[in-house]
Design a protein around this motif. Structure first.
Motif, PDB file in Angstrom:
ATOM      1  N   GLU A  17      29.083  62.555  52.822  1.00 28.18           N
ATOM      2  CA  GLU A  17      29.171  64.006  53.047  1.00 28.18           C
ATOM      3  C   GLU A  17      29.427  64.769  51.748  1.00 28.18           C
ATOM      4  OE1 GLU A  17      30.903  61.757  55.410  1.00 28.18           O
ATOM      5  OE2 GLU A  17      28.843  61.930  56.138  1.00 28.18           O
TER       6      GLU A  17
ATOM      7  N   ALA B 234      26.125  65.079  49.996  1.00 28.87           N
ATOM      8  CA  ALA B 234      25.265  66.058  50.671  1.00 28.87           C
ATOM      9  C   ALA B 234      25.681  67.481  50.327  1.00 28.87           C
ATOM     10  CB  ALA B 234      25.315  65.840  52.178  1.00 28.87           C
TER      11      ALA B 234
ATOM     12  N   TRP C 165      23.540  70.382  48.301  1.00 31.62           N
ATOM     13  CA  TRP C 165      23.315  71.739  48.817  1.00 31.62           C
ATOM     14  C   TRP C 165      23.696  72.783  47.769  1.00 31.62           C
ATOM     15  CZ3 TRP C 165      23.583  70.439  54.456  1.00 31.62           C
ATOM     16  CH2 TRP C 165      22.647  71.187  55.197  1.00 31.62           C
TER      17      TRP C 165
ATOM     18  N   VAL D  15      27.034  70.409  56.657  1.00 29.31           N
ATOM     19  CA  VAL D  15      27.147  68.964  56.435  1.00 29.31           C
ATOM     20  C   VAL D  15      27.808  68.295  57.642  1.00 29.31           C
ATOM     21  CG1 VAL D  15      28.191  67.170  55.002  1.00 29.31           C
ATOM     22  CG2 VAL D  15      27.183  69.193  53.924  1.00 29.31           C
TER      23      VAL D  15
ATOM     24  N   VAL E  74      17.861  68.727  51.795  1.00 33.39           N
ATOM     25  CA  VAL E  74      19.114  67.994  52.010  1.00 33.39           C
ATOM     26  C   VAL E  74      19.087  67.278  53.353  1.00 33.39           C
ATOM     27  CG1 VAL E  74      21.617  68.204  52.290  1.00 33.39           C
ATOM     28  CG2 VAL E  74      20.451  69.535  50.528  1.00 33.39           C
ATOM     29  N   SER E  75      18.524  67.915  54.358  1.00 34.07           N
ATOM     30  CA  SER E  75      18.428  67.279  55.671  1.00 34.07           C
ATOM     31  C   SER E  75      17.592  66.005  55.599  1.00 34.07           C
ATOM     32  CB  SER E  75      17.807  68.248  56.687  1.00 34.07           C
ATOM     33  OG  SER E  75      18.600  69.406  56.833  1.00 34.07           O
TER      34      SER E  75
ATOM     35  N   TYR F 240      19.814  63.358  53.742  1.00 33.53           N
ATOM     36  CA  TYR F 240      21.034  62.918  54.428  1.00 33.53           C
ATOM     37  C   TYR F 240      20.724  62.238  55.755  1.00 33.53           C
ATOM     38  CZ  TYR F 240      25.679  63.020  56.501  1.00 33.53           C
ATOM     39  OH  TYR F 240      26.863  62.654  57.095  1.00 33.53           O
TER      40      TYR F 240
END
Length: 385
Positions: free
Chosen positions: A25, A28, A32, A232, A280-281, A284
């Motif tokens: 996390e 991530a 972002w 996140v 990012v999606s 992650y």
């Protein structure tokens, strides 16, 4: 704030992603916050290419909203109406079937059906609707209802969520939609959608459906009052449920539309933010194969760019969309299949027509000599309402 990455830090992230190791996390969140959108996009695009190759998918589908009457009053929502409102609507099963019959003539494979939490429609209405649509053509895939709708229907039927889902499946339901997730953080939900189901309830509906062998999509509404840490956290919960069930076929991030509602947002999501969110999606959510750039919220040009930032799908033809357009979306009400194919080809991808479960269809795209038929259908549908 923007995080200024050193070259060594980028190398570490690149090595981790390329070796298939899972991001945490903290990583991530820092991605972002990164100011280097191009590096982020290139990394996400590499992951996309390894998962799906050079293809980008779309679906020939039609949206139907059976009603916008709703017992909730979510501050972010521009779609819901009360019975006293002049622009509220409610379709009969016969009207829904008529819309579906017209759309089937154009070769759609999916009906996407959601609505408000209607104050008086009985549970039998929803079962009758599903049965009537399956009777029209058993091959049509019915992607219907958000988690909060399922909870509402369970209350109406006085059944458990599992028994309600079983009844809906027996009537013809093929897939649950991913709507209503918004942002899972309790404080955000309290601010934008007081009275709506909790994150745990949303996740439990999908968990139950997955355990029954069902598949669904999932979403995140971003760009309103949430923080990047909230985003996140939202992705973390989706990734954990996907680890548990494997039942999500795709993730669809939805940019908030700021007009005609009670939620004051001074800085709605920009194109830069949307591309970062998609990238990012992709990085992650390593247990998701498919990431949709929802052209209705992004616009077609930004959705086209998104195909180089981790997205591998542009959603569908839609035909008649209310929810985003009532909130101020400037995108078209529909996109003919020919236009989706063009957009994908211009982005350097191979257009592939898919079904509800993001599986490629064997038939190649049809010859699209008359793409204007879909706009004509959409106009006729809107006029009848």
């Amino acid at each position: 704030m923007q995080w200024v990455w050193r070259q060594s830090e980028w190398r570490e992230i690149i090595q981790k992603v390329e070796s298939g190791r899972r991001l945490d996390e903290t990583e991530a969140l820092r991605l972002w916050q990164s100011g280097d959108l191009h590096m982020l996009g290139a990394l996400a695009d590499g992951v996309r290419a390894r998962k799906v190759g050079n293809r980008a998918t779309y679906i020939v589908n039609r949206y139907i909203n059976y009603s916008n009457y709703c017992i909730l009053s979510c501050r972010f929502c521009s779609f819901a109406r009360k019975k006293r409102d002049a622009d509220g609507f409610e379709l009969t099963v016969e009207q829904i079937v008529a819309k579906a019959r017209e759309a089937l003539a154009l070769g759609i494979t999916e009906l996407h059906i959601v609505g408000g939490l209607h104050p008086s429609l009985p549970f039998s209405y929803y079962l009758d609707m599903l049965r009537a649509l399956k009777a029209l053509d058993p091959r049509i895939q019915l992607k219907c209802f958000t988690a909060i709708e399922v909870l509402h229907l369970a209350w109406l039927a006085r059944k458990s969520v599992e028994d309600t889902l079983m009844a809906l499946r027996e009537a013809g339901l093929d897939c649950l939609t991913g709507g209503g997730a918004e942002i899972f953080a309790p404080g955000v939900r309290q601010t934008i959608a007081r009275g709506k189901e909790s994150a745990e309830e949303w996740l439990e509906v999908h968990r139950t459906w997955h355990r029954m062998g069902g598949r669904s999509t999932c979403t995140m509404l971003y760009g309103h009052v949430e923080t990047l840490a909230d985003r996140v956290d939202h992705l973390r919960r989706l990734r954990e449920l996907q680890d548990e069930t494997g039942g999500f076929v795709a993730f669809i991030p939805l940019p908030y539309q700021p007009e005609n509602n009670q939620l004051e947002v001074r800085h709605p999501p920009t194109g830069h933010d949307s591309l970062r969110t998609l990238a990012v999606s992709r990085l992650y959510l390593d247990n998701f194969d498919h990431l949709t750039a929802y052209w209705v919220g992004l616009g077609t040009k930004l959705a086209q760019v998104a195909l180089s930032y981790g997205a591998d799908d542009l959603h569908g033809t839609i035909v008649e969309e209310h929810i985003f357009h009532m909130a101020g979306a400037r995108s078209p009400q529909h996109l003919p299949e020919a236009e989706l194919v063009r957009v994908i080809r211009e982005a350097g991808r191979i257009p592939v027509r898919r079904n509800t479960f993001y599986e490629p269809l064997e038939d190649a795209p049809r010859h699209l000599e008359h793409p204007a038929t879909v706009p004509a259908l959409a106009a006729a549908s809107l006029n009848r309402q």
